[in-house]
Design a protein around this motif. Structure first.
Motif, PDB file in Angstrom:
ATOM      1  N   GLN A 260       0.815  -1.217   0.000  1.00 17.69           N
ATOM      2  CA  GLN A 260       0.000   0.000   0.000  1.00 17.69           C
ATOM      3  C   GLN A 260       0.854   1.276   0.000  1.00 17.69           C
ATOM      4  O   GLN A 260       0.334   2.376   0.142  1.00 17.69           O
ATOM      5  CB  GLN A 260      -0.908   0.006   1.231  1.00 17.69           C
ATOM      6  CG  GLN A 260      -1.930  -1.122   1.253  1.00 17.69           C
ATOM      7  CD  GLN A 260      -2.749  -1.120   2.533  1.00 17.69           C
ATOM      8  OE1 GLN A 260      -2.605  -0.254   3.393  1.00 17.69           O
ATOM      9  NE2 GLN A 260      -3.619  -2.110   2.684  1.00 17.69           N
ATOM     10  N   LEU A 261       2.171   1.124  -0.163  1.00 16.55           N
ATOM     11  CA  LEU A 261       3.057   2.288  -0.155  1.00 16.55           C
ATOM     12  C   LEU A 261       2.660   3.257  -1.275  1.00 16.55           C
ATOM     13  O   LEU A 261       2.561   2.854  -2.440  1.00 16.55           O
ATOM     14  CB  LEU A 261       4.503   1.841  -0.353  1.00 16.55           C
ATOM     15  CG  LEU A 261       5.582   2.939  -0.259  1.00 16.55           C
ATOM     16  CD1 LEU A 261       5.638   3.515   1.146  1.00 16.55           C
ATOM     17  CD2 LEU A 261       6.940   2.388  -0.675  1.00 16.55           C
ATOM     18  N   PRO A 262       2.386   4.522  -0.953  1.00 17.84           N
ATOM     19  CA  PRO A 262       1.959   5.488  -1.972  1.00 17.84           C
ATOM     20  C   PRO A 262       2.951   5.595  -3.136  1.00 17.84           C
ATOM     21  O   PRO A 262       4.154   5.390  -2.969  1.00 17.84           O
ATOM     22  CB  PRO A 262       1.884   6.806  -1.187  1.00 17.84           C
ATOM     23  CG  PRO A 262       1.595   6.378   0.209  1.00 17.84           C
ATOM     24  CD  PRO A 262       2.371   5.111   0.399  1.00 17.84           C
ATOM     25  N   LYS A 263       2.426   5.910  -4.310  1.00 15.67           N
ATOM     26  CA  LYS A 263       3.236   5.949  -5.528  1.00 15.67           C
ATOM     27  C   LYS A 263       4.312   7.028  -5.494  1.00 15.67           C
ATOM     28  O   LYS A 263       5.345   6.899  -6.160  1.00 15.67           O
ATOM     29  CB  LYS A 263       2.332   6.153  -6.745  1.00 15.67           C
ATOM     30  CG  LYS A 263       1.428   4.956  -7.027  1.00 15.67           C
ATOM     31  CD  LYS A 263       0.570   5.201  -8.270  1.00 15.67           C
ATOM     32  CE  LYS A 263      -0.333   4.003  -8.555  1.00 15.67           C
ATOM     33  NZ  LYS A 263      -1.179   4.228  -9.750  1.00 15.67           N
TER      34      LYS A 263
ATOM     35  N   THR B  67      11.858   2.351  -1.539  1.00 20.55           N
ATOM     36  CA  THR B  67      11.204   1.049  -1.612  1.00 20.55           C
ATOM     37  C   THR B  67      11.702   0.201  -0.453  1.00 20.55           C
ATOM     38  O   THR B  67      12.701   0.546   0.211  1.00 20.55           O
ATOM     39  CB  THR B  67      11.536   0.322  -2.925  1.00 20.55           C
ATOM     40  OG1 THR B  67      12.950   0.060  -2.963  1.00 20.55           O
ATOM     41  CG2 THR B  67      11.135   1.175  -4.136  1.00 20.55           C
ATOM     42  N   LEU B  68      11.038  -0.898  -0.205  1.00 18.29           N
ATOM     43  CA  LEU B  68      11.478  -1.793   0.866  1.00 18.29           C
ATOM     44  C   LEU B  68      12.867  -2.329   0.572  1.00 18.29           C
ATOM     45  O   LEU B  68      13.691  -2.483   1.473  1.00 18.29           O
ATOM     46  CB  LEU B  68      10.485  -2.949   1.022  1.00 18.29           C
ATOM     47  CG  LEU B  68      10.838  -4.008   2.079  1.00 18.29           C
ATOM     48  CD1 LEU B  68      11.003  -3.376   3.455  1.00 18.29           C
ATOM     49  CD2 LEU B  68       9.776  -5.103   2.124  1.00 18.29           C
ATOM     50  N   ALA B  69      13.165  -2.573  -0.700  1.00 14.67           N
ATOM     51  CA  ALA B  69      14.472  -3.103  -1.083  1.00 14.67           C
ATOM     52  C   ALA B  69      15.600  -2.123  -0.754  1.00 14.67           C
ATOM     53  O   ALA B  69      16.735  -2.529  -0.475  1.00 14.67           O
ATOM     54  CB  ALA B  69      14.483  -3.440  -2.572  1.00 14.67           C
ATOM     55  N   GLN B  70      15.302  -0.827  -0.773  1.00 15.05           N
ATOM     56  CA  GLN B  70      16.311   0.189  -0.484  1.00 15.05           C
ATOM     57  C   GLN B  70      16.542   0.387   1.006  1.00 15.05           C
ATOM     58  O   GLN B  70      17.623   0.798   1.428  1.00 15.05           O
ATOM     59  CB  GLN B  70      15.898   1.532  -1.105  1.00 15.05           C
ATOM     60  CG  GLN B  70      15.914   1.558  -2.626  1.00 15.05           C
ATOM     61  CD  GLN B  70      15.370   2.873  -3.147  1.00 15.05           C
ATOM     62  OE1 GLN B  70      14.259   3.276  -2.790  1.00 15.05           O
ATOM     63  NE2 GLN B  70      16.140   3.545  -3.984  1.00 15.05           N
ATOM     64  N   ALA B  71      15.525   0.104   1.805  1.00 12.94           N
ATOM     65  CA  ALA B  71      15.610   0.335   3.248  1.00 12.94           C
ATOM     66  C   ALA B  71      16.555  -0.668   3.911  1.00 12.94           C
ATOM     67  O   ALA B  71      16.525  -1.862   3.612  1.00 12.94           O
ATOM     68  CB  ALA B  71      14.225   0.245   3.871  1.00 12.94           C
TER      69      ALA B  71
ATOM     70  N   LYS C  96      -2.789   1.853  11.144  1.00  6.35           N
ATOM     71  CA  LYS C  96      -2.513   0.892  10.062  1.00  6.35           C
ATOM     72  C   LYS C  96      -2.533   1.573   8.691  1.00  6.35           C
ATOM     73  O   LYS C  96      -3.043   1.025   7.716  1.00  6.35           O
ATOM     74  CB  LYS C  96      -3.534  -0.259  10.084  1.00  6.35           C
ATOM     75  CG  LYS C  96      -3.669  -0.979  11.400  1.00  6.35           C
ATOM     76  CD  LYS C  96      -2.380  -1.653  11.823  1.00  6.35           C
ATOM     77  CE  LYS C  96      -2.547  -2.401  13.135  1.00  6.35           C
ATOM     78  NZ  LYS C  96      -1.269  -2.945  13.631  1.00  6.35           N
ATOM     79  N   LYS C  97      -1.954   2.764   8.630  1.00  6.99           N
ATOM     80  CA  LYS C  97      -1.918   3.510   7.378  1.00  6.99           C
ATOM     81  C   LYS C  97      -0.557   4.183   7.185  1.00  6.99           C
ATOM     82  O   LYS C  97       0.133   4.496   8.148  1.00  6.99           O
ATOM     83  CB  LYS C  97      -3.012   4.586   7.360  1.00  6.99           C
ATOM     84  CG  LYS C  97      -4.430   4.034   7.326  1.00  6.99           C
ATOM     85  CD  LYS C  97      -5.436   5.179   7.320  1.00  6.99           C
ATOM     86  CE  LYS C  97      -6.866   4.651   7.295  1.00  6.99           C
ATOM     87  NZ  LYS C  97      -7.856   5.762   7.314  1.00  6.99           N
TER      88      LYS C  97
END
Length: 448
Positions: A99-102, A107-111, A147-148
């Motif tokens: 649900q990560l906004p556009k 990204t999760l891969a970068q974190a 949860k947002k």
């Protein structure tokens, strides 16, 4: 049984009875007598052991061998999980990345690291800032309570004039890392991605080499100074240079520190930390006009104004420093307060029963100590519910809430009785005779 043994038994019983009576009637605060009567030490005196001055940070693994129980308790606490390596523990991520906004700038891969998990979670991304390897924060954070995802702009705090208004150019090394990485506050180098043993006890290499070399243990000193190990992070601050060198945030461009840079436990925190400013009656972004918190991580700012602090009650009297018990999410109830307070005792409550004290049924929410003395006055983010409990401990009357222009929901009475007005709740207290002269002395409070 011989005659002599009987006589001795009778004498023993006669001695034990009055001792038991005296012990039963002693105030519950008695076991803390030694702590409360320790000589007060000036805030500017360095208490760090001399042998520790030659130490460096070695990480919690060096402590584990001799302090297995404390290490085990700490590993289960959230201090050990404040920052977590995502590759080592993918389960540390609590957000829904689908649900990560556009318009997210990561990204999760970068974190690489997560920050927090109880109320909100932010994500650290490697970045080169000022020609140095650093981290920056993503422009969205996950609100655990709602949860947002919600937008996050770290440069909007007191140091907004010290950094570019762009997350990608905002270094965590000057704002987050001092409190979240062990050793970083004083050395500017991360020894461990967590709030571990040495964050509270100071560098431990000499102690790990030989236990006879002392390490700082806060509870051994003046209780006022004991609290400093918590206040180093649980007290909102400004860069100390704003006081000592009269620098403005703009003059500290790309270098303003949101933690007491250079401090190590045992040293004089007052030499490194400038608390967030507050004047009674003046609301600002961090405090309501009565001094209650509007944000999280303000426990120290509030507590230094309380009578318990002044008399020597410490943070660790209520919170186990290793297990981190008795939290906002899992309060341990009245038993924590009743360790010291008891009906008819010197420090009260000065009634015979809990119902007489609270005017609520004993098993009701209205008879929980924290609901009246630690009401929820703050949010972890602007879009979160009220979950941060005040550490002022004084009861705030509805009339005070109204006079200080505080939201009604921050008042302990209104929090439960939303069908009433602050005026009617104040009248209830008046009908019970629950008014105090000190409240009547404030001319701005119309409580008649």
């Amino acid at each position: 049984m011989s005659y002599m043994k009987r006589i001795l038994l009778i004498i023993g019983i006669l001695i034990l009875i009055p001792v038991a009576i005296v012990w039963y009637n002693l105030p519950k605060i008695t076991p803390y007598y030694t702590q409360l009567t320790k000589p007060r030490i000036a805030l500017n005196i360095d208490l760090q052991p001399s042998s520790q001055k030659k130490s460096h940070f070695v990480g919690s693994k060096a402590c584990k061998e001799c302090h297995k129980e404390e290490h085990h308790d700490w590993q289960d606490s959230l201090h050990s999980k404040m920052i977590q390596d995502i590759k080592k523990n993918p389960d540390a991520v609590v957000a829904n990345f689908s649900q990560l906004p556009k318009d997210a700038d990561f990204t999760l891969a970068q974190a690489v690291y997560t920050i927090g998990s109880k109320f909100k979670q932010r994500y650290m991304i490697p970045a080169t800032i000022n020609d140095k390897e650093d981290f920056r924060l993503g422009n969205y954070q996950w609100n655990v309570e709602t949860k947002k995802w919600q937008g996050y702009k770290p440069y909007k705090y007191w140091y907004k004039d010290a950094y570019p208004h762009d997350n990608k150019e905002f270094p965590t090394s000057h704002t987050c890392d001092g409190c979240h990485f062990t050793g970083f506050m004083s050395t500017q180098k991360s020894v461990e991605p967590s709030i571990s043993c040495e964050s509270c006890h100071g560098p431990g290499s000499m102690h790990a080499k030989n236990p006879k070399n002392d390490i700082f243990k806060a509870s051994m000193f003046d209780p006022i100074r004991t609290n400093e190990v918590c206040f180093q992070c649980h007290m909102r601050n400004r860069d100390k240079r704003m006081e000592t060198k009269k620098l403005s945030p703009k003059q500290m461009w790309m270098n303003a520190k949101d933690y007491p840079h250079g401090y190590e436990p045992g040293q004089a925190l007052i030499d490194y930390k400038l608390p967030s400013p507050f004047a009674l009656g003046e609301e600002n972004k961090e405090f309501w006009a009565n001094g209650a918190a509007k944000k999280n991580r303000t426990q120290g700012n509030e507590y230094v104004h309380d009578r318990m602090y002044k008399h020597g009650i410490t943070c660790i009297n209520c919170h186990d420093p290793h297990k981190l018990t008795n939290t906002a999410q899992k309060p341990q109830g009245n038993k924590v307060c009743m360790k010291c307070h008891s009906f008819g005792s010197l420090i009260g409550p000065h009634q015979d029963t809990l119902e007489q004290h609270t005017h609520h049924k004993e098993d009701s929410k209205g008879s929980l100590c924290i609901e009246c003395h630690m009401p929820k006055t703050a949010r972890h983010t602007g879009k979160s519910p009220l979950t941060v409990r005040s550490h002022l401990f004084t009861f705030t009357y509805p009339a005070q809430t109204k006079a200080y222009a505080m939201p009604a929901e921050t008042n302990a009475c209104y929090a439960c009785h939303k069908n009433k007005t602050l005026d009617s709740l104040q009248q209830n207290l008046k009908d019970w005779g629950r008014l105090e002269w000190e409240k009547l002395e404030l001319p701005s409070l119309n409580i008649e």
